[in-house]
Design an enzyme around this catalytic site. Sequence first.
Site, mmCIF file in Angstrom:
data_model
loop_
_atom_site.group_PDB
_atom_site.id
_atom_site.type_symbol
_atom_site.label_atom_id
_atom_site.label_comp_id
_atom_site.label_asym_id
_atom_site.label_seq_id
_atom_site.Cartn_x
_atom_site.Cartn_y
_atom_site.Cartn_z
ATOM 1 N N ASP A 1 90.925 31.048 -9.276
ATOM 2 C CA ASP A 1 89.917 30.105 -9.766
ATOM 3 C C ASP A 1 90.513 29.088 -10.746
ATOM 4 O O ASP A 1 89.817 28.228 -11.252
ATOM 5 C CB ASP A 1 88.765 30.886 -10.425
ATOM 6 C CG ASP A 1 87.422 30.204 -10.257
ATOM 7 O OD1 ASP A 1 87.310 29.311 -9.390
ATOM 8 O OD2 ASP A 1 86.489 30.556 -11.009
ATOM 9 N N LYS B 1 79.801 39.020 -9.955
ATOM 10 C CA LYS B 1 80.106 38.991 -8.520
ATOM 11 C C LYS B 1 80.126 40.451 -8.062
ATOM 12 O O LYS B 1 81.048 41.189 -8.389
ATOM 13 C CB LYS B 1 81.455 38.305 -8.283
ATOM 14 C CG LYS B 1 81.440 36.810 -8.618
ATOM 15 C CD LYS B 1 82.731 36.118 -8.228
ATOM 16 C CE LYS B 1 82.737 34.651 -8.618
ATOM 17 N NZ LYS B 1 81.762 33.813 -7.865
ATOM 18 N N ARG C 1 81.692 24.215 -13.833
ATOM 19 C CA ARG C 1 81.147 22.927 -14.297
ATOM 20 C C ARG C 1 80.996 22.913 -15.808
ATOM 21 O O ARG C 1 81.047 21.838 -16.417
ATOM 22 C CB ARG C 1 79.833 22.620 -13.559
ATOM 23 C CG ARG C 1 78.696 23.545 -13.870
ATOM 24 C CD ARG C 1 77.651 23.559 -12.784
ATOM 25 N NE ARG C 1 78.138 24.220 -11.569
ATOM 26 C CZ ARG C 1 77.431 24.377 -10.458
ATOM 27 N NH1 ARG C 1 76.189 23.905 -10.388
ATOM 28 N NH2 ARG C 1 77.946 24.991 -9.417
ATOM 29 N N LYS D 1 90.022 22.499 -13.023
ATOM 30 C CA LYS D 1 89.376 23.740 -13.470
ATOM 31 C C LYS D 1 90.419 24.838 -13.641
ATOM 32 O O LYS D 1 91.093 25.218 -12.688
ATOM 33 C CB LYS D 1 88.320 24.165 -12.448
ATOM 34 C CG LYS D 1 87.707 25.555 -12.705
ATOM 35 C CD LYS D 1 86.607 25.887 -11.671
ATOM 36 C CE LYS D 1 86.100 27.320 -11.822
ATOM 37 N NZ LYS D 1 85.085 27.671 -10.809
ATOM 38 N N ASP E 1 77.719 32.444 -13.518
ATOM 39 C CA ASP E 1 78.752 32.301 -12.489
ATOM 40 C C ASP E 1 79.011 30.833 -12.142
ATOM 41 O O ASP E 1 79.967 30.522 -11.439
ATOM 42 C CB ASP E 1 78.334 33.099 -11.242
ATOM 43 C CG ASP E 1 79.494 33.400 -10.314
ATOM 44 O OD1 ASP E 1 80.650 33.132 -10.702
ATOM 45 O OD2 ASP E 1 79.236 33.899 -9.201
ATOM 46 N N ASP F 1 87.414 34.798 -12.547
ATOM 47 C CA ASP F 1 85.968 34.614 -12.432
ATOM 48 C C ASP F 1 85.300 35.908 -11.983
ATOM 49 O O ASP F 1 85.261 36.239 -10.802
ATOM 50 C CB ASP F 1 85.667 33.488 -11.424
ATOM 51 C CG ASP F 1 84.199 33.074 -11.474
ATOM 52 O OD1 ASP F 1 83.475 33.563 -12.361
ATOM 53 O OD2 ASP F 1 83.794 32.246 -10.629
ATOM 54 N N GLU G 1 80.353 28.694 -13.946
ATOM 55 C CA GLU G 1 81.129 28.440 -15.161
ATOM 56 C C GLU G 1 82.069 27.243 -15.025
ATOM 57 O O GLU G 1 82.432 26.618 -16.023
ATOM 58 C CB GLU G 1 81.942 29.695 -15.536
ATOM 59 C CG GLU G 1 83.268 29.881 -14.796
ATOM 60 C CD GLU G 1 83.132 30.082 -13.291
ATOM 61 O OE1 GLU G 1 82.059 30.539 -12.862
ATOM 62 O OE2 GLU G 1 84.085 29.757 -12.558
#
EC number: 3.4.11.1
Length: 508
Positions: free
Chosen positions: A298, A286, A361, A274, A357, A279, A359
Site C-alpha cells: 500500500d 480488513k 485519501r 501514498k 479503511d 493497511d 486512509e
Amino acid sequence: MKAVRFVALIAGLLLSVQAFASQFVINHQFGQTAPTQADVLVVFAHQGQPVTVAGWSAEAQQLLNDALQANEFTGKHGERVDVLAPAGVAAKRIIVVGLGEADQLTRVKAELAGANLVGVLPQERAVTLVTTAVNDANAVAAIAHGMDLKNYRFDNYKSQAKARQQVTYQWHVADSAAVQQHYADYVAIAKGVFLARDITNLPGGDGYPQAIAEMAAKALKPYGIKVTILKPNQVRKAGMGALYGVSQGSEHKAYLLAAQWEGSKDQPIALVGKGNTFDTGGYNLKTSSASIVRMQTDKAGGAAVLGSVMALAAQKAPVNVVAVVPLSHNLISGTALLPGDVVTAGDGTTIEVANTDAEGRLILADGIWYARDKFKPRAIADIATLTGSKVGALGNVYAAVFSDQDDILASMKQAGEATQELVWELPLGPYPGIISSNLADIKNTGSPGAQAGAIFLQHFAKDTPWIHIDMAGNAFSESPRGIHPAGANGYGVRLLTEWVKLYSAQAN
Ligand code: BES
Ligand code: MN
Ligand code: ZN
C-alpha cells in the site's frame, strides 16, 4: 581477453559501464567491432530481412538462413530459434531473436525482447549479442534495459540467498556511443524502478514509516536530491491531522518525506505518492485474509514517486520535480482512529472519517496540501493504491486517471502508451454531494468509490493543475509478467519519469 579489450578501448569503439549496484547483474559492453569468439551468439533480426552476421563467410550465412527457414523463423517479435553454429564460425550456439518489423519496434517491445532472454542465456558462458541489423540505438539500449529490469530479485528474506553472479555481455552494435548514451538513461530508470520495488516489497513489520523515510533518504541523497523528513511531532505541529490520525493507533507514527531534484529553475512539478506502509483497514478491519495479505504494497505510490525522482536525478534531467510522500501505518489499538471521528487537515478542512479503511485519501490530503504550501508547484500528480473500486472497474493492468486538465491528461496518456504503464480516464463528475458530511466539512467515503476518492483529493489540490492516478492492483504480481519478475514491479516509475519530461517540455 584483456589485450583485446585494451586495443578496442584505444580504438575508442568499446564503452563499458561498471560499478553497478548489485541488482545489475549484467555488465553490458557495447562495441562496434565484430566479436572474436563466443560460446553463445545472440543475433537480433527484423521481420522480412535476411539474417546477417558480420565477419561470417557467405556460406555460413546461407547455412544459418537455411536453418532458420527450416524452423519457420520469420523474425516476428517474440520468435526465438536456437541453432548449432555452422562450422567455421567463432561461436558454438546461435540464438536468433525476432524483433518484428524495423519501423514497428517500440521501446517496450525492445525491452520485452531483452527480458525474454533472461533465463535463456546460460551463465558462465561468453555471450555476444549482435544488433547490427537494428538501426535504432535507443531500441538496442532498451533491449539491455529489459534484461536488467527482469533480473531484479528481492531475496533479502531468503536464508540461503544465492550470491548473484556478475556476468559480462559483449554487444556488437552499429553505433556504440549512441547506444551507450541511451543505455545510461535507462540505467537511471532501472535504479528508480529497483528503489520502488525494494520499498514496495518490504514487509510492513520492517518497512514502517520511519524505516522507509530513512531508507529513501539514504538512497536519494547521493544523487544530489534534497531530502526533507518531517517526524511525527512535526507532522502534528504542522497541522496535518489527517496524516497523523491514520497512524495514531500504531507504535510507528506518521512521517512525511519530501525529495526534490532541482534540475532546472522552473516552478516545480510535485509528485505526491501514498506511503501507507501497511493497511489493516483500522477499526474497519480488513476481515478476509485475501483482502489484508500483501497490504505492505500500500506504499507503492510513494515508492513510485521516490523512484521517479531518483531516475530523473540520475539522468540529470533538466526538470524541477519534488516527490512528497506521506507515510502512515494503518493499525488498530486503544488510540487508533474510530469510525466517525473527525480529523482536521493541514488546510483546515474538517473530515469525518466515515471509514478508517479509506486512509489513503486522508494522508494524501495532507501530502497534497504540504506540496502546495511548501513548493507552490505548477502541477501536481498524485498516485496511490487507493480503491478496490478501481480494480473492479479496470483490473490491474490499467491505472485510472482523473483530471479536469486536458493537457495533463493528454501527456499522461502519452507517457502511458510509451511505457505501457497504461492509464484510462474516469470522470470527476458530476457527482453532486458525493463526499458531503452532516458532521464535518467533508467525509472520506462516497459512491462510486474510485470517483469519491478522486473528488476528495481534488478538494485539496484546489486551483493547482492536478491529476490523480489510482494504481490499486497494479503494483504487485505473484508471478513474473513481461519485463517484471514476480513481486513488486515498480509501477509508476517508468510512467512518471516519462510524464515529468513530457509535461515540463510542454509547459515551457
Ligand atoms: N489500500 C486500499 C485499496 C486497495 C485495495 C489497494 C485492493 C490494492 C488492492 C485502500 O486503502 C482501501 O482500503 N480502500 C477501500 C476504501 C473504502 C473503505 C471506501 C476500498 O477500496 O475498499
Ligand atoms: Mn484502506
Ligand atoms: Zn490503503
